[in-house]
Design a protein around this motif. Sequence first.
Motif, PDB file in Angstrom:
ATOM      1  N   GLU A   1      27.056   1.697 -19.472  1.00  0.00           N
ATOM      2  CA  GLU A   1      27.054   0.979 -18.201  1.00  0.00           C
ATOM      3  C   GLU A   1      25.882   0.018 -18.188  1.00  0.00           C
ATOM      4  O   GLU A   1      24.765   0.375 -18.578  1.00  0.00           O
ATOM      5  CB  GLU A   1      26.915   1.949 -17.028  1.00  0.00           C
ATOM      6  N   LEU A   2      26.140  -1.195 -17.731  1.00  0.00           N
ATOM      7  CA  LEU A   2      25.087  -2.166 -17.452  1.00  0.00           C
ATOM      8  C   LEU A   2      24.986  -2.302 -15.943  1.00  0.00           C
ATOM      9  O   LEU A   2      26.010  -2.479 -15.272  1.00  0.00           O
ATOM     10  CB  LEU A   2      25.436  -3.532 -18.035  1.00  0.00           C
ATOM     11  N   VAL A   3      23.772  -2.230 -15.410  1.00  0.00           N
ATOM     12  CA  VAL A   3      23.556  -2.387 -13.974  1.00  0.00           C
ATOM     13  C   VAL A   3      22.508  -3.476 -13.771  1.00  0.00           C
ATOM     14  O   VAL A   3      21.469  -3.478 -14.439  1.00  0.00           O
ATOM     15  CB  VAL A   3      23.060  -1.076 -13.326  1.00  0.00           C
ATOM     16  N   ASP A   4      22.772  -4.363 -12.844  1.00  0.00           N
ATOM     17  CA  ASP A   4      21.857  -5.461 -12.549  1.00  0.00           C
ATOM     18  C   ASP A   4      20.497  -4.922 -12.108  1.00  0.00           C
ATOM     19  O   ASP A   4      20.399  -4.137 -11.167  1.00  0.00           O
ATOM     20  CB  ASP A   4      22.455  -6.322 -11.436  1.00  0.00           C
ATOM     21  N   ILE A   5      19.454  -5.347 -12.810  1.00  0.00           N
ATOM     22  CA  ILE A   5      18.104  -4.872 -12.504  1.00  0.00           C
ATOM     23  C   ILE A   5      17.654  -5.276 -11.098  1.00  0.00           C
ATOM     24  O   ILE A   5      16.744  -4.667 -10.534  1.00  0.00           O
ATOM     25  CB  ILE A   5      17.095  -5.327 -13.579  1.00  0.00           C
ATOM     26  N   ALA A   6      18.331  -6.241 -10.502  1.00  0.00           N
ATOM     27  CA  ALA A   6      17.996  -6.670  -9.136  1.00  0.00           C
ATOM     28  C   ALA A   6      18.180  -5.532  -8.128  1.00  0.00           C
ATOM     29  O   ALA A   6      17.559  -5.561  -7.061  1.00  0.00           O
ATOM     30  CB  ALA A   6      18.842  -7.875  -8.728  1.00  0.00           C
ATOM     31  N   VAL A   7      18.999  -4.538  -8.445  1.00  0.00           N
ATOM     32  CA  VAL A   7      19.208  -3.420  -7.514  1.00  0.00           C
ATOM     33  C   VAL A   7      18.308  -2.229  -7.829  1.00  0.00           C
ATOM     34  O   VAL A   7      18.368  -1.205  -7.141  1.00  0.00           O
ATOM     35  CB  VAL A   7      20.695  -2.981  -7.459  1.00  0.00           C
ATOM     36  N   GLN A   8      17.455  -2.365  -8.841  1.00  0.00           N
ATOM     37  CA  GLN A   8      16.617  -1.232  -9.236  1.00  0.00           C
ATOM     38  C   GLN A   8      15.651  -0.797  -8.132  1.00  0.00           C
ATOM     39  O   GLN A   8      15.446   0.395  -7.929  1.00  0.00           O
ATOM     40  CB  GLN A   8      15.831  -1.545 -10.505  1.00  0.00           C
ATOM     41  N   GLU A   9      15.064  -1.755  -7.421  1.00  0.00           N
ATOM     42  CA  GLU A   9      14.134  -1.389  -6.352  1.00  0.00           C
ATOM     43  C   GLU A   9      14.823  -0.503  -5.315  1.00  0.00           C
ATOM     44  O   GLU A   9      14.273   0.510  -4.865  1.00  0.00           O
ATOM     45  CB  GLU A   9      13.561  -2.637  -5.687  1.00  0.00           C
ATOM     46  N   GLY A  10      16.054  -0.863  -4.933  1.00  0.00           N
ATOM     47  CA  GLY A  10      16.820  -0.043  -3.998  1.00  0.00           C
ATOM     48  C   GLY A  10      17.154   1.324  -4.581  1.00  0.00           C
ATOM     49  O   GLY A  10      17.134   2.337  -3.881  1.00  0.00           O
ATOM     50  N   PHE A  11      17.472   1.351  -5.880  1.00  0.00           N
ATOM     51  CA  PHE A  11      17.735   2.618  -6.569  1.00  0.00           C
ATOM     52  C   PHE A  11      16.512   3.521  -6.463  1.00  0.00           C
ATOM     53  O   PHE A  11      16.611   4.687  -6.079  1.00  0.00           O
ATOM     54  CB  PHE A  11      18.079   2.359  -8.038  1.00  0.00           C
ATOM     55  N   LEU A  12      15.343   2.994  -6.825  1.00  0.00           N
ATOM     56  CA  LEU A  12      14.128   3.799  -6.787  1.00  0.00           C
ATOM     57  C   LEU A  12      13.821   4.265  -5.369  1.00  0.00           C
ATOM     58  O   LEU A  12      13.452   5.430  -5.158  1.00  0.00           O
ATOM     59  CB  LEU A  12      12.955   3.013  -7.371  1.00  0.00           C
ATOM     60  N   HIS A  13      13.991   3.384  -4.398  1.00  0.00           N
ATOM     61  CA  HIS A  13      13.751   3.756  -2.999  1.00  0.00           C
ATOM     62  C   HIS A  13      14.668   4.897  -2.566  1.00  0.00           C
ATOM     63  O   HIS A  13      14.233   5.840  -1.905  1.00  0.00           O
ATOM     64  CB  HIS A  13      13.933   2.535  -2.095  1.00  0.00           C
ATOM     65  N   SER A  14      15.945   4.809  -2.941  1.00  0.00           N
ATOM     66  CA  SER A  14      16.929   5.812  -2.520  1.00  0.00           C
ATOM     67  C   SER A  14      16.853   7.106  -3.316  1.00  0.00           C
ATOM     68  O   SER A  14      16.981   8.191  -2.769  1.00  0.00           O
ATOM     69  CB  SER A  14      18.344   5.257  -2.660  1.00  0.00           C
ATOM     70  N   TRP A  15      16.707   6.987  -4.618  1.00  0.00           N
ATOM     71  CA  TRP A  15      16.877   8.148  -5.487  1.00  0.00           C
ATOM     72  C   TRP A  15      15.580   8.704  -6.058  1.00  0.00           C
ATOM     73  O   TRP A  15      15.524   9.868  -6.442  1.00  0.00           O
ATOM     74  CB  TRP A  15      17.821   7.812  -6.630  1.00  0.00           C
ATOM     75  N   SER A  16      14.553   7.865  -6.181  1.00  0.00           N
ATOM     76  CA  SER A  16      13.311   8.307  -6.821  1.00  0.00           C
ATOM     77  C   SER A  16      12.112   7.633  -6.147  1.00  0.00           C
ATOM     78  O   SER A  16      11.399   6.846  -6.777  1.00  0.00           O
ATOM     79  CB  SER A  16      13.347   7.971  -8.309  1.00  0.00           C
ATOM     80  N   PRO A  17      11.873   7.945  -4.859  1.00  0.00           N
ATOM     81  CA  PRO A  17      10.758   7.308  -4.159  1.00  0.00           C
ATOM     82  C   PRO A  17       9.452   7.492  -4.937  1.00  0.00           C
ATOM     83  O   PRO A  17       9.129   8.577  -5.385  1.00  0.00           O
ATOM     84  CB  PRO A  17      10.716   8.032  -2.814  1.00  0.00           C
ATOM     85  N   GLY A  18       8.756   6.390  -5.115  1.00  0.00           N
ATOM     86  CA  GLY A  18       7.509   6.435  -5.868  1.00  0.00           C
ATOM     87  C   GLY A  18       7.701   6.369  -7.374  1.00  0.00           C
ATOM     88  O   GLY A  18       6.727   6.324  -8.123  1.00  0.00           O
ATOM     89  N   GLY A  19       8.954   6.327  -7.821  1.00  0.00           N
ATOM     90  CA  GLY A  19       9.231   6.260  -9.256  1.00  0.00           C
ATOM     91  C   GLY A  19       8.842   4.912  -9.835  1.00  0.00           C
ATOM     92  O   GLY A  19       8.840   3.899  -9.136  1.00  0.00           O
ATOM     93  N   ALA A  20       8.517   4.921 -11.109  1.00  0.00           N
ATOM     94  CA  ALA A  20       8.100   3.696 -11.795  1.00  0.00           C
ATOM     95  C   ALA A  20       9.305   2.827 -12.139  1.00  0.00           C
ATOM     96  O   ALA A  20      10.400   3.346 -12.418  1.00  0.00           O
ATOM     97  CB  ALA A  20       7.350   4.050 -13.075  1.00  0.00           C
ATOM     98  N   ALA A  21       9.094   1.531 -12.142  1.00  0.00           N
ATOM     99  CA  ALA A  21      10.143   0.592 -12.557  1.00  0.00           C
ATOM    100  C   ALA A  21      10.520   0.858 -14.007  1.00  0.00           C
ATOM    101  O   ALA A  21       9.690   1.289 -14.818  1.00  0.00           O
ATOM    102  CB  ALA A  21       9.652  -0.839 -12.387  1.00  0.00           C
ATOM    103  N   MET A  22      11.778   0.628 -14.319  1.00  0.00           N
ATOM    104  CA  MET A  22      12.297   0.847 -15.672  1.00  0.00           C
ATOM    105  C   MET A  22      12.656  -0.494 -16.292  1.00  0.00           C
ATOM    106  O   MET A  22      13.110  -1.391 -15.593  1.00  0.00           O
ATOM    107  CB  MET A  22      13.517   1.767 -15.606  1.00  0.00           C
ATOM    108  N   PRO A  23      12.464  -0.642 -17.594  1.00  0.00           N
ATOM    109  CA  PRO A  23      12.739  -1.925 -18.235  1.00  0.00           C
ATOM    110  C   PRO A  23      14.231  -2.196 -18.383  1.00  0.00           C
ATOM    111  O   PRO A  23      15.041  -1.267 -18.402  1.00  0.00           O
ATOM    112  CB  PRO A  23      12.089  -1.782 -19.609  1.00  0.00           C
ATOM    113  N   ALA A  24      14.561  -3.472 -18.522  1.00  0.00           N
ATOM    114  CA  ALA A  24      15.942  -3.875 -18.798  1.00  0.00           C
ATOM    115  C   ALA A  24      16.236  -3.690 -20.279  1.00  0.00           C
ATOM    116  O   ALA A  24      15.336  -3.746 -21.122  1.00  0.00           O
ATOM    117  CB  ALA A  24      16.156  -5.337 -18.411  1.00  0.00           C
TER     118      ALA A  24
END
Length: 153
Positions: free
Chosen positions: A120-143
């Motif tokens: 699966e490829l997921v647009d990195i533009a939605v990563q901030e929302g992913f982290l907010h929803s699923w992993s608050p305080g989690g570190a950004a992940m690379p593309a």
Amino acid sequence: MNTFYHCFVVQDIQHATHDLTRALGVRWSPIRTGRLGEWDYRIVFSVEGPPFFEVIQGDPGSPWDATGGSRFDHIGYWSSDVTVDKRRLEERGARIEFDSCPYGRSFTYHRIDSIGVRVELVDIAVQEGFLHSWSPGGAAMPALDLDRPTPES
């Protein structure tokens, strides 16, 4: 290797997450519901990660149809440009099996038959929302970096 997550498509999300907790001690965010096109689904991610566990229960006929049995379904990666990366994966033999773009989303599933799973490829533009929803305080992940030459290049 780039950071990834792994997804299981299941017939019963409560049963699957309970079993993964009992066997491996996985902790979960709350299960959420969603809709893509005509399909309803339930989804949850592990609290710990990366790599994260993703578990999805979808309607029959959906991209997450588990009427044939629960299964390991895909390895997910973030993409800085889904349009470019999906073309690159196709050129490398990973055919598109599902593209959510016509549904207003930005992820694709690519089949790699030799290992029996999808990527699966997921647009990195939605990563901030992913982290907010699923992993608050989690570190950004690379593309995913598909600019590197493959061994066959």
